[in-house]
Design a protein around this motif. Structure first.
Motif, PDB file in Angstrom:
ATOM      1  N   GLU A 283     -12.090  -1.626  -6.930  1.00 55.77           N
ATOM      2  CA  GLU A 283     -12.707  -2.218  -5.736  1.00 55.77           C
ATOM      3  C   GLU A 283     -13.933  -1.409  -5.333  1.00 55.77           C
ATOM      4  O   GLU A 283     -13.814  -0.250  -4.946  1.00 55.77           O
TER       5      GLU A 283
ATOM      6  N   HIS B  96       0.860  -1.183   0.000  1.00 62.13           N
ATOM      7  CA  HIS B  96       0.000   0.000   0.000  1.00 62.13           C
ATOM      8  C   HIS B  96       0.897   1.233   0.000  1.00 62.13           C
ATOM      9  O   HIS B  96       1.804   1.341   0.827  1.00 62.13           O
TER      10      HIS B  96
ATOM     11  N   ASP C 144      -7.484  -9.134   3.013  1.00 69.70           N
ATOM     12  CA  ASP C 144      -7.493  -7.724   3.408  1.00 69.70           C
ATOM     13  C   ASP C 144      -8.217  -7.654   4.738  1.00 69.70           C
ATOM     14  O   ASP C 144      -9.450  -7.728   4.770  1.00 69.70           O
TER      15      ASP C 144
HETATM   16  C1  LRH Z   1     -11.129  -0.250   1.919  1.00 66.29           C
HETATM   17  C2  LRH Z   1     -10.115  -1.360   1.759  1.00 66.29           C
HETATM   18  C3  LRH Z   1      -9.201  -1.204   0.565  1.00 66.29           C
HETATM   19  C4  LRH Z   1      -7.859  -0.842   1.134  1.00 66.29           C
HETATM   20  C5  LRH Z   1      -8.124  -0.526   2.518  1.00 66.29           C
HETATM   21  C6  LRH Z   1      -6.948  -0.783   3.401  1.00 66.29           C
HETATM   22  O1  LRH Z   1     -12.052  -0.578   2.921  1.00 66.29           O
HETATM   23  O2  LRH Z   1     -10.757  -2.580   1.752  1.00 66.29           O
HETATM   24  O3  LRH Z   1      -8.962  -2.401  -0.066  1.00 66.29           O
HETATM   25  O4  LRH Z   1      -7.163   0.027   0.402  1.00 66.29           O
HETATM   26  O5  LRH Z   1      -9.246  -1.303   2.872  1.00 66.29           O
END
Ligand code: LRH
Ligand code: MN
Length: 430
Positions: free
Chosen positions: A219, A100, A327
């Motif tokens: 997403e 990330h 996740d």
């Molecule tokens: C948003 C989410 C997305 C990420 C974050 C950490 O809810 O699922 O995938 O970027 O969580």
């Protein structure tokens, strides 16, 4: 030298459990043989199963109320990779790491890439972040990012995504995941149609910059951080955008991003049928986007999702190449233990889905025999495949009991000594 959980420790722990495992495996083998199923064939499939872990999953997560960090938290991306390595060493099914940005932005991409490779790991999907403002960031994402009304804010958000692509190429990634929190808290705040047009205009620029062999995953999420309307709120709008953008754009299904009781396995079947299933952010939830451990709340739903995936796998559906990723936010458990438990639950659902007697299921469906059709699924779901999962781990150098072996190693205690906590450094989602 940082403490490492070594293969000798795993072997020593396995030696204590091997005889019992072999007995259970043989017993299950005889049971399955009576069903015409070859247990070793299933174990081979289990050995090939892969799911990536989120870099943000090895740190303790929190809520808007509080975060209660645990001992030995990773304080930078290299320590996160160390913990991902332990999860992989013990489960043998998690060689990929989702990163990330900017949470994991390295000074040297080459150094991070070789650090991971030296531990048998690779960078899976890159994730951009235009849902937080970074120190020194010229323009705020308070009112959105890729769909913001201000073209300068959209520009900034697009540039961030392009930076993620450039970094991802250096790190050997092959996909880019875009989740935005854009939306409104009140009726009238956002023009629904114009906001989507602005999002697509921004995504077209990101899409155009994708390297040839890359995919972009969009997403969707029903709500949060916006509490009235979300620009990419469900699979339908995500699918529309994927179609609009082109053949390298796909729809990522985060299990926690749907209203309660939504039939997610049916959404999965639709996206497979439409050739736009990117893959998953696996987790579980009781109410909202709780990011709990996969299979911890609704294991039957997880099984039904893998039933759709295995059905497509066995049918050889064209272009079917889903990316499996976890996740999660680990607020009250040891993050490494939760990741291992979740990887085990995914493998369980996958192997059970391969146990479904699809000929019997198809016949019952053709005959509209609802009870026997459900029965075919329930027979697989109620089969204890634990001996297959443990055998697959042991045969690939992993642990028969990953969490027991992890605890016996004293890894967390050693990391607590090596990694004195640093104020303000958080590796999990807050
Ligand atoms: C948003 C989410 C997305 C990420 C974050 C950490 O809810 O699922 O995938 O970027 O969580
Ligand atoms: Mn997600």
């Amino acid at each position: 030298m940082p403490f490492e959980l070594d293969a000798e420790h795993i072997a020593a722990e396995n030696r204590k459990q091997l005889a019992a495992l072999e007995d259970d495996y043989d017993h299950l083998g005889r049971q399955l043989a009576r069903r015409g199923v070859d247990i070793d064939g299933l174990t081979e499939r289990a050995l090939g199963f892969r799911v990536s872990v989120p870099s943000w999953g090895v740190g303790t997560g929190g809520t808007r109320f509080a975060r209660f960090p645990g001992p030995g938290e990773p304080r930078n991306v290299f320590e996160k990779v160390e913990d991902c390595e332990v999860v992989f060493k013990l489960t043998r099914s998690t060689p990929g790491i989702s990163l990330h940005i900017p949470w994991d932005k390295p000074d040297s991409a080459a150094e991070l890439r070789s650090f991971a490779q030296a531990r048998g790991l690779y960078v899976d999907s890159m994730n951009s972040n235009t849902f937080q403002d970074q120190a020194g960031q010229p323009l705020s994402y308070k009112f959105g990012s890729l769909s913001h009304t201000d073209p300068a804010v959209r520009r900034q958000a697009v540039e961030h995504n392009l930076e993620c692509l450039r970094l991802g190429v250096k790190l050997g990634a092959r996909s880019h995941t875009v989740w935005i929190g854009d939306g409104g808290n009140f009726p009238g705040q956002v023009h629904f149609r114009k906001a989507l047009d602005r999002y697509l205009e921004s995504m077209r620029e990101i899409y155009a910059a994708l390297p040839d062999d890359w995919r972009v995953f969009m997403e969707h999420k029903l709500y949060e951080p916006a509490f009235y309307s979300t620009v990419i709120n469900d699979w339908g709008v995500s699918y529309h955008c994927a179609r609009e953008l082109g053949p390298k754009a796909f729809c990522l299904v985060d299990l926690g991003h749907h209203a309660p009781n939504v039939n997610i396995e049916m959404i999965v079947a639709r996206l497979i049928q439409f050739g736009k299933l990117a893959g998953f952010h696996f987790n579980d939830s009781k109410y909202g986007d709780d990011d709990l451990d996969a299979g911890s709340i609704k294991p039957f739903q997880l099984f039904l999702i893998f039933n759709e995936l295995v059905d497509a796998e066995l049918e050889g559906v064209e272009g079917f190449r889903p990316a499996y990723m976890l996740d999660q936010s680990h607020n009250v458990t040891d993050p490494a233990e939760s990741l291992m438990a979740s990887a085990v639950e995914l493998l369980r659902a996958y192997v059970q889905a391969h146990l479904v007697d699809r000929a019997a299921l198809r016949e019952s469906q053709e005959k509209c025999d609802a009870l026997m059709a459900l029965g075919a699924l329930k027979q697989a779901f109620t089969t204890d495949v634990a001996p297959i999962l443990a055998t697959a781990r042991a045969r690939s150098g992993g642990a028969i009991d990953p969490i027991g072996t992890f605890r016996a190693s004293g890894y967390r205690k050693r990391k607590a000594e090596e990694r004195p906590a640093r104020a303000g450094v958080a590796a999990g989602i807050v």
